[in-house]
Design an enzyme around this catalytic site. Structure first.
Site, PDB file in Angstrom:
ATOM      1  N   PRO A   1     -72.952 -67.950  13.904  1.00 28.42           N
ATOM      2  CA  PRO A   1     -73.438 -67.864  12.522  1.00 28.42           C
ATOM      3  C   PRO A   1     -74.948 -68.006  12.322  1.00 28.42           C
ATOM      4  O   PRO A   1     -75.445 -68.979  11.748  1.00 28.42           O
ATOM      5  CB  PRO A   1     -72.681 -68.999  11.838  1.00 28.42           C
ATOM      6  CG  PRO A   1     -72.481 -70.018  12.915  1.00 28.42           C
ATOM      7  CD  PRO A   1     -72.264 -69.218  14.168  1.00 28.42           C
ATOM      8  N   CYS A   2     -75.673 -66.986  12.745  1.00 25.00           N
ATOM      9  CA  CYS A   2     -77.123 -66.992  12.568  1.00 25.00           C
ATOM     10  C   CYS A   2     -77.518 -66.929  11.092  1.00 25.00           C
ATOM     11  O   CYS A   2     -78.638 -67.306  10.738  1.00 25.00           O
ATOM     12  CB  CYS A   2     -77.764 -65.852  13.348  1.00 25.00           C
ATOM     13  SG  CYS A   2     -77.054 -64.237  13.035  1.00 25.00           S
ATOM     14  N   HIS A   3     -76.602 -66.506  10.231  1.00 23.98           N
ATOM     15  CA  HIS A   3     -76.905 -66.459   8.791  1.00 23.98           C
ATOM     16  C   HIS A   3     -77.079 -67.856   8.197  1.00 23.98           C
ATOM     17  O   HIS A   3     -77.638 -67.995   7.121  1.00 23.98           O
ATOM     18  CB  HIS A   3     -75.805 -65.687   8.033  1.00 23.98           C
ATOM     19  CG  HIS A   3     -74.451 -66.296   8.119  1.00 23.98           C
ATOM     20  ND1 HIS A   3     -73.623 -66.097   9.204  1.00 23.98           N
ATOM     21  CD2 HIS A   3     -73.783 -67.098   7.266  1.00 23.98           C
ATOM     22  CE1 HIS A   3     -72.491 -66.749   9.008  1.00 23.98           C
ATOM     23  NE2 HIS A   3     -72.564 -67.374   7.836  1.00 23.98           N
TER      24      HIS A   3
END
Length: 175
Positions: A129-131
């Site tokens: 989850p780079c967001h």
């Protein structure tokens, strides 16, 4: 072991999402117009056990039924990128951290720009989850899948987290 690179795609609230596998591992989850991505690897488009499971899990995420994933993934990058990507998997659903915090967590407290660059090269969106990484004051900054998608993902997770917390607070109260 499956030796061929294959992909499938699913419709989502942020557009068509392409899932790629190489052998027994998921190697890519790409949103529409994903920065630095040139399209599916190989011509093989099929539904197999891995791609079916990964598709189902991503669809469950978008339906608000899943907050974690358990399909096998392979993250291939530099040792530093892999450390950053591994740390991303430790950010809880619905929570954001800053690039500076992520840099501290990987043992490089002055490397927030390098962490940002590694974050931007993450090939497995949503599952890794780079967001969930934002600017130092909570502002939304770059995202390989586009800012609208990042905003949507963060708002979706925050809303689902609030709903879940609200439901758990009601458990055990007299009716």
């Amino acid at each position: 072991m499956l030796a061929t690179k294959c992909h499938t795609q699913i419709d989502s609230p942020v557009g068509v999402v392409v899932l790629e596998r190489d052998g027994d591992f998921l190697t890519g989850v790409y949103l529409p117009n994903h920065k630095g991505w040139s399209g599916p690897a190989g011509e093989c488009r099929r539904e197999d056990a891995l791609l079916t499971a990964a598709s189902r899990q991503v669809e469950e995420y978008f339906a608000g039924e899943r907050t974690a994933f358990d399909v096998p993934v392979r993250l291939t990058g530099t040792p530093f990128q892999e450390r950053v990507w591994q740390e991303l998997t430790r950010i809880p659903y619905g929570v954001t951290i800053s690039y500076g915090e992520l840099a501290r967590r990987v043992g490089q407290p002055t490397a927030s720009r390098a962490v940002g660059a590694a974050n931007g090269r993450n090939p497995i969106s949503i599952l890794v989850p780079c967001h969930r990484v934002v600017g130092s004051k909570g502002e939304l900054t770059g995202y390989g899948g586009g800012m609208e998608a990042k905003r949507w993902l963060l708002e979706w997770e925050a809303m689902r987290r609030r709903e879940t917390a609200g439901e758990s607070l009601l458990v055990g109260l007299p009716g």
